[in-house]
Design an enzyme around this catalytic site. Structure first.
Site, PDB file in Angstrom:
ATOM      1  CG  ASP A 164      -0.310  -0.150   2.536  1.00 65.02           C
ATOM      2  OD1 ASP A 164       0.776  -0.745   2.601  1.00 65.02           O
ATOM      3  OD2 ASP A 164      -0.882   0.325   3.541  1.00 65.02           O
ATOM      4  CG  HIS A 215       5.824  -1.001   9.889  1.00 64.56           C
ATOM      5  ND1 HIS A 215       4.702  -1.145  10.662  1.00 64.56           N
ATOM      6  CD2 HIS A 215       5.435  -1.283   8.611  1.00 64.56           C
ATOM      7  CE1 HIS A 215       3.684  -1.493   9.903  1.00 64.56           C
ATOM      8  NE2 HIS A 215       4.091  -1.605   8.649  1.00 64.56           N
ATOM      9  CG  HIS A 243      -1.350   4.354   7.292  1.00 60.81           C
ATOM     10  ND1 HIS A 243      -1.540   3.256   8.100  1.00 60.81           N
ATOM     11  CD2 HIS A 243      -0.831   3.867   6.147  1.00 60.81           C
ATOM     12  CE1 HIS A 243      -1.145   2.172   7.475  1.00 60.81           C
ATOM     13  NE2 HIS A 243      -0.713   2.514   6.270  1.00 60.81           N
TER      14      HIS A 243
END
Length: 303
Positions: A64, A140, A268
């Site tokens: 994405d 992340h 987001h």
């Protein structure tokens, strides 16, 4: 400094929402940040000339955030582009793009210049006479960077009233803007601060995409003019945020407060929520200057 949000929703494209991509204009430079699916369609909607994009920054290799890149590269070729395209992205992006181009027998008639990133420390990845870009290492599930865009401090500004009073000739103007004192014909030395004003304050923009709450970035973005920070979840889903290594709106606000940012833009968003206004309401309990990204939205910053 202008920011155009092309997409700002998490995970998958939907009928009315797009994954992450945005265009930052700073000092007349145009930077594309992330390139989710649909980026080139959004660029057409805002009527941005594709030829103006020479630098693309990809935060990480989750789909994405970069699945729109190969399409954009191919469209550039179809449009007859000849200017180099610089791509700043995690190591592996060159292999991915080269494979797609090779197996589809598609080649560009312009040069793709890959700047593959793998350092876990902040580093300068772009610099010219007006702008400098540094990485912001994030936390992340895979290797991820945010990006800090900073204007360089410009020249001092002429104080035209003082210049006129001292009868300074125009040939000395550039020296004054460069910070130099001026010696008059009668031998008097006029200090620069009597002839000029401070430069226009330099602006900065920090893009912090997918990341869990991570105070380690605060020294890197301290006093930033504008902070874009992911806020995938609300605090009610804090456990899920921790599990997926994302942030809540409150956590984004805490980073903004501790970094002394002037403004915070949230984005987001998970599409599980009925309204993105919930993110703003939650963040404002901690940090007051909160704005919501949304597809097609434009921000113009002038402090």
């Amino acid at each position: 400094m202008k920011l155009t949000i092309l997409g700002c929703y998490a995970a998958t494209p939907r009928t009315l929402t797009n994954p992450t991509s945005q265009v930052l204009e700073i000092k007349n430079r145009l930077f594309l940040i992330d390139c989710g699916e649909g980026t080139q369609v959004q660029l057409r909607k805002i009527k941005l000339k594709f030829s103006k994009i020479n630098n693309v920054f990809i935060s990480h290799l989750h789909g994405d955030h970069f699945f729109g890149l190969i399409g954009l590269i191919s469209t550039f070729a179809l449009l007859g582009r000849t200017t180099d395209l610089h791509i700043y992205a995690p190591k592996g992006v060159k292999e991915i793009i080269d494979l797609q181009l090779r197996l589809s027998n598609s080649w560009t008639n312009y040069q793709l210049v890959f700047h593959e990133l793998e350092s876990k420390e902040s580093e300068v990845i772009f610099e010219d006479d007006k702008v400098i870009v540094k990485t912001i290492p994030l936390k992340h599930r895979i290797y991820t960077n945010g990006f800090l865009f900073q204007e360089k401090v410009g020249e001092r500004r002429l104080d035209f009233n003082a210049v006129k009073d001292y009868e300074i000739e125009t040939c000395y103007f550039q020296n004054i803007k460069n910070g130099k004192d001026i010696t008059l014909d009668d031998g008097r030395i006029i200090a620069n601060d009597k002839l000029s004003l401070d430069p226009v304050p330099a602006l900065s923009y920090a893009f912090c995409s997918d990341t869990k709450y991570h105070e380690g970035i605060i020294p890197l973005i301290e006093n930033v003019s504008v902070l874009y920070h992911e806020s995938t979840f609300l605090q009610s889903e804090e456990t899920l945020a921790q599990k997926t290594m994302h942030s809540t709106a409150k956590e984004a606000a805490r980073i903004a407060l501790k970094a002394n940012a002037k403004q915070l833009i949230l984005g987001h968003y998970s599409t599980r929520y009925d309204s993105i206004d919930l993110f703003k309401s939650e963040a404002e309990t901690i940090f007051k200057e909160v704005y919501l990204a949304d597809d097609g939205k434009n921000f113009e910053f002038n402090f």
